[in-house]
Every structure is written in C-alpha cells, then in structure tokens.
Design a protein around this motif. Sequence first.
Motif, PDB file in Angstrom:
ATOM      1  N   UNK A 119       0.774  -1.230   0.000  1.00  0.00           N
ATOM      2  CA  UNK A 119       0.000   0.000   0.000  1.00  0.00           C
ATOM      3  C   UNK A 119       0.804   1.278   0.000  1.00  0.00           C
ATOM      4  N   UNK A 120       0.085   2.378   0.277  1.00  0.00           N
ATOM      5  CA  UNK A 120       0.624   3.729   0.148  1.00  0.00           C
ATOM      6  C   UNK A 120       1.217   4.199   1.471  1.00  0.00           C
ATOM      7  N   UNK A 121       2.437   3.728   1.747  1.00  0.00           N
ATOM      8  CA  UNK A 121       3.100   4.149   2.974  1.00  0.00           C
ATOM      9  C   UNK A 121       3.409   5.644   2.902  1.00  0.00           C
ATOM     10  N   UNK A 122       3.598   6.379   3.979  1.00  0.00           N
ATOM     11  CA  UNK A 122       3.518   5.895   5.364  1.00  0.00           C
ATOM     12  C   UNK A 122       2.105   5.946   5.952  1.00  0.00           C
ATOM     13  N   UNK A 123       1.176   6.593   5.260  1.00  0.00           N
ATOM     14  CA  UNK A 123      -0.152   6.817   5.833  1.00  0.00           C
ATOM     15  C   UNK A 123      -1.028   5.576   5.739  1.00  0.00           C
ATOM     16  N   UNK A 124      -0.957   4.864   4.606  1.00  0.00           N
ATOM     17  CA  UNK A 124      -1.867   3.749   4.355  1.00  0.00           C
ATOM     18  C   UNK A 124      -1.132   2.419   4.199  1.00  0.00           C
ATOM     19  N   UNK A 125      -0.033   2.281   4.874  1.00  0.00           N
ATOM     20  CA  UNK A 125       0.721   1.033   4.812  1.00  0.00           C
ATOM     21  C   UNK A 125      -0.050  -0.077   5.525  1.00  0.00           C
ATOM     22  N   UNK A 126      -0.019  -1.289   4.965  1.00  0.00           N
ATOM     23  CA  UNK A 126      -0.717  -2.398   5.605  1.00  0.00           C
ATOM     24  C   UNK A 126      -0.109  -3.724   5.169  1.00  0.00           C
ATOM     25  N   UNK A 127      -0.586  -4.784   5.812  1.00  0.00           N
ATOM     26  CA  UNK A 127      -0.223  -6.152   5.463  1.00  0.00           C
ATOM     27  C   UNK A 127      -1.526  -6.931   5.340  1.00  0.00           C
ATOM     28  N   UNK A 128      -1.630  -7.795   4.333  1.00  0.00           N
ATOM     29  CA  UNK A 128      -2.896  -8.486   4.087  1.00  0.00           C
ATOM     30  C   UNK A 128      -3.342  -9.341   5.277  1.00  0.00           C
ATOM     31  N   UNK A 129      -2.400  -9.856   6.033  1.00  0.00           N
ATOM     32  CA  UNK A 129      -2.768 -10.662   7.197  1.00  0.00           C
ATOM     33  C   UNK A 129      -2.892  -9.827   8.471  1.00  0.00           C
TER      34      UNK A 129
ATOM     35  N   UNK B 246      -3.014  -6.304   8.829  1.00  0.00           N
ATOM     36  CA  UNK B 246      -3.716  -5.026   8.831  1.00  0.00           C
ATOM     37  C   UNK B 246      -2.758  -3.853   8.765  1.00  0.00           C
ATOM     38  N   UNK B 247      -3.151  -2.678   9.296  1.00  0.00           N
ATOM     39  CA  UNK B 247      -2.305  -1.474   9.224  1.00  0.00           C
ATOM     40  C   UNK B 247      -0.932  -1.707   9.832  1.00  0.00           C
ATOM     41  N   UNK B 248       0.076  -1.114   9.185  1.00  0.00           N
ATOM     42  CA  UNK B 248       1.448  -1.248   9.645  1.00  0.00           C
ATOM     43  C   UNK B 248       2.149   0.104   9.580  1.00  0.00           C
ATOM     44  N   UNK B 249       3.238   0.208  10.293  1.00  0.00           N
ATOM     45  CA  UNK B 249       4.067   1.422  10.255  1.00  0.00           C
ATOM     46  C   UNK B 249       5.525   0.982  10.338  1.00  0.00           C
TER      47      UNK B 249
END
Length: 484
Positions: free
Chosen positions: A212-222, A224-227
């Motif tokens: 996804x669109x880090x840093x605001x919308x970063x995630x992992x399919x399993x 969820x949201x990540x930073x």
Amino acid sequence: MSGIGPSLHPRFNRRSVLQAGSIGLMSLGMNHISALREASASPVLPEIKAKNVIYLFLSGGLGQHESFDMKPEAPADVRGEFRPIPTSVPGIDICEHLPLLAQRAKHWSLVRSLTHKYNEHSEGHVIMLTGRNTLPPTFNASKPMPGDWPSIVSVAGSLLPQSNNLPPAVVLPQKLIHSSGRVIPGQFAGVMGPRHDPWFIEASPFHPKTKGAYPVYEFNHQKGPMHTAGLKYQAPNLALSEEMTQPRLMKRMDLLKNIENQRRRWDQEASTRSFDRYRQGVISLLTDKKVHEVFDVTNADEKTLERYGRHSFGWSCLMARRLVEYGVNLVQVNLGGNESWDTHGNMFPHLKNQLFPPTDQAVSALLDDLSESGLLDETLVVMAGEFGRTPKISHLPQHYDLPGRDHWGACQSILLAGGGITGGTVVGASDKHGAYPVSDPQTPESFAATIYNALGLPPTAAWHDDADRPHHIYHADPIPGLLV
C-alpha cells in the motif's frame, strides 16, 4: 535472437569495458547509468501526435465487484459489502469508497469487459504489461526470461523519439517484486534485448511484508495497518556529489575525451555516436534543475501535497504528471508493489481503509491537474491490474480473519480518461454475477493497441531485431467506442 543461457557468462569487448570505465570516472553509480540506457534507433520513426499515456497498474488485481462493476442485485456472496453511489454522469454508478472519482466521471470512461484466461499472478502480469493474450514459449513464472514478450513500456520506449534528456518511457516508483524476492516477469524488454529495458525510477524501497501507500496507508494483508520504520520515498539523486565540483567534472570530461579518442581508433562503428548520447545525457541530467524538480515530489508545495496526498501513491501520481509535462510520453505508475491489490482475505476493510482512500485521492488530483493544465486532452490515463476477482466471495480462515476474492482473469474493469476519449461512457458489460463479458469483450491486445494509438504509433509500427526482422506491435484494433 537468443539469450545467454544460465550456465554461461557474458563476454565483454574492449569498447564495453571502456564505456563502463568512463561511467565510473564521472562518479555515477551503475544504478543511475542503467537508467540512461538508450534504445537503438528504430527503422520506424512515427509522426508523434503530441499525446502521452499514464498507465496506472494495480499489481495484485482489483475486484470489479468492489470498484467499477458492482452487482447490487446479486446474492450476498457475490455482491459483497460495498454499495454503489451515483457519479456525476447519470446512469453510471461506482463504489461508495471512490467518491472523488465519482465526482469526476465526465473525465473518464469504463471498460467492463476486459478478458483473458489466466488466473496466476505472473501470467497475468505478463499478459497485461505486454498486451499479449498468449504466454511466450519461454515463460517462467519465477523470473523474467530473455524470450519473454517485450513490455508495452519497452516497445514504446524503443519507437518513440527522445525529446529531452529523459527517456520517452519510464516506470515508477519501483520494479514489481514478489514478497519472496523474485522479480515478476512482464516488466522488461525480453526478446528485444536488455538494452531496451525500461528506465525504472526506483523511488520506493522494496519491503517483503508491507503493502500500500506508505507511510499513511501502509498495511499487510494478514496483519492489517502497519508502520514500518525506515521506509522512505526518494527519487534518484542526480546532483553532483560534494567532492565532484564543476572544475573536477570538466577535468573528468577532458579525460573522457582522451578515452573516447582511443576507443574511436579501435572501433569506428555507429555505437560511438550512441556513447556520445549517453555522455551528453548524463551531463544534462546532472546540471538540469528542471529534471531535479520533476523528481523532487516529496518537497512540493503544501497545496499540491494536500491534494495528491503525502503518501507513495500521491507522490507517484504527482511525479507522473510532472514527467508528462516535461516531455516523457509514457509513464507506468505501479500503484502499490508486491501485489498490494491481492485481496484474498480481509478484503473489505483493506480496500475501504487502506487502498481506496489514497487511490481515490491521488488519481483524482492527477485528473484535475491534467485537466486544468490542458494536458488531459493529449494524455490518456489508464488504470488496470493483471486480472479481476472471482464472482463469489471466499474465505481462507487459516490465513485471513475475514473473507475476500480469488484471482479471475475472465473479467475485469478498467478505467480510461483523457487522450481524446469520450468521458462518461461505458464499453462492454459483464453478466449478472460479474463473471464473464456478455457484450463487447476486449482483450489485452486491444488494450495495448489503445495505448499505442494514443501515443501516435501507427498501425504499421514495428521494432526490428538484430537480424533486421520486423516485429509488429499491433495485434488488435484499439478498444472501440472510446474516441470522440
């Protein structure tokens, strides 16, 4: 043409060694010099119609049911959780989580009937990035092969004339790499030869776990949201290093002249002129402030960043707009690497909260900018993935908490805007479950032909191999019903 087998090593002649040494003398890394790889002149030099293409590629595959071909009357296990909303064009509805694009429907059209037979990621990437509906004989899902079909970007980059010190076709902000580290096929020049590989503006770092669109919308399919710490969007640094002052650069250039004179005595072939253009391109990039501004998107003014978004999708779309304005004809923008759109599970929250918001924001800002500057009329924007998603929702509880959809090549929706097409129209239709086209089926070949046509490449356009055999680039007519 034959590629070098895996057990063989490439051989270098004196000319190649001297060219490589000359590059090192200017203190430029090979990662930057490879970006300046110039295609050999094609026998076909078409008359360009001053048009451009921005290809927004959604690696992983966007579900048609959750975006541009919703089925609100279908059973619950087909229609899903999202609901349609009306757009600014009566009769066209799209997903409720794309409100900004819905307001701009006068600018874009939809094709709801793109179809092919492949349901595996590498296969789909090859098909949609090359515009060929059959796999090459040498296809290998685990890696690119020398015998692969050339990508659309490679073909266009080899046939379009270079109008400035940047190549006519580029890819950003990263190569497409699987979380395992394997490079996904379909992105390169294949049978055209590595000298025709696209210029990859690798501004976005590869990370095996993040999407996804880090840093605001970063995630992992399993998860969820990540930073993830350390992720930084950084365009190529084309500035001279501190120790490489202008006088030192000039001295290096004098030394290069001496080396060039030696090489001319050894080899008087036409490649000498090619080396001259390499050198001129390097120096031009080092000293051209406009090029630096094109790449420096993270430091754009506040108003611009507010519209596009302070995230990798926004910065990438902004860079694409600047590149087109600067004179680059084809820009492929990978909106999310590492198969970000592969929503097998947790699909609805991840689309709603992580993928659609930055896409809706960045693509809408791109369309607004192109329209306000007058560039939209001569710039075709296309958005597609390698395939759609299955008609029925499924759940893999061993991997995901919530359901999603699997791969589905038989039907996907694509968005097209600008470039002379009629906005607010829909081409083709799928059946009541969004599974198969029921009218006006379109193929990857017609999709590629639409891009080539928008770039002003004529139906007779071809690239020539080392034996001077022509390979025509059109394998179908452009998608009908789009042009004004």
